[in-house]
Design a protein around this motif. Sequence first.
Motif, PDB file in Angstrom:
ATOM      1  N   THR A  50     -29.721  -1.232 -39.490  1.00 40.05           N
ATOM      2  CA  THR A  50     -29.865  -0.504 -38.225  1.00 40.05           C
ATOM      3  C   THR A  50     -31.329  -0.152 -37.999  1.00 40.05           C
ATOM      4  N   THR A  51     -31.809  -0.414 -36.806  1.00 39.01           N
ATOM      5  CA  THR A  51     -33.220  -0.166 -36.487  1.00 39.01           C
ATOM      6  C   THR A  51     -33.393   1.180 -35.786  1.00 39.01           C
ATOM      7  N   GLU A  52     -34.614   1.667 -35.805  1.00 41.38           N
ATOM      8  CA  GLU A  52     -34.931   2.902 -35.087  1.00 41.38           C
ATOM      9  C   GLU A  52     -34.705   2.712 -33.592  1.00 41.38           C
ATOM     10  N   GLU A  53     -34.945   1.513 -33.109  1.00 36.15           N
ATOM     11  CA  GLU A  53     -34.707   1.217 -31.685  1.00 36.15           C
ATOM     12  C   GLU A  53     -33.230   1.434 -31.328  1.00 36.15           C
ATOM     13  N   THR A  54     -32.339   1.044 -32.225  1.00 34.14           N
ATOM     14  CA  THR A  54     -30.907   1.246 -31.995  1.00 34.14           C
ATOM     15  C   THR A  54     -30.577   2.738 -31.944  1.00 34.14           C
ATOM     16  N   THR A  56     -32.616   5.115 -31.129  1.00 32.71           N
ATOM     17  CA  THR A  56     -33.199   5.597 -29.874  1.00 32.71           C
ATOM     18  C   THR A  56     -32.253   5.319 -28.708  1.00 32.71           C
ATOM     19  N   GLN A  57     -31.643   4.156 -28.696  1.00 35.38           N
ATOM     20  CA  GLN A  57     -30.675   3.836 -27.646  1.00 35.38           C
ATOM     21  C   GLN A  57     -29.477   4.784 -27.704  1.00 35.38           C
ATOM     22  N   MET A  58     -29.044   5.128 -28.924  1.00 36.65           N
ATOM     23  CA  MET A  58     -27.948   6.092 -29.082  1.00 36.65           C
ATOM     24  C   MET A  58     -28.329   7.427 -28.453  1.00 36.65           C
TER      25      MET A  58
END
Length: 76
Positions: A50-54, A56-58
Amino acid sequence: MKARVYVMLKAGVLDPQGEAVRHALGSLGFDGVEGVRQGKVIELDLAEDTTEETVTQMCEKLLANTVIESYRVEME
């Protein structure tokens, strides 16, 4: 993998819970407290990829009301 999301009301947004805590602390004899802002911490257990971008989207879609709240993500 873990992620922590710290959510706080934006500056200028009234914080009635924080004000209630400040008032209660004063009633208990803690006179030096001039302001309290209350927020929340959300801890997520995530898959290793899981990426930080994911995350952030959450936050943008569910975990924070971005109209009145700001957030910060910490990945472990």
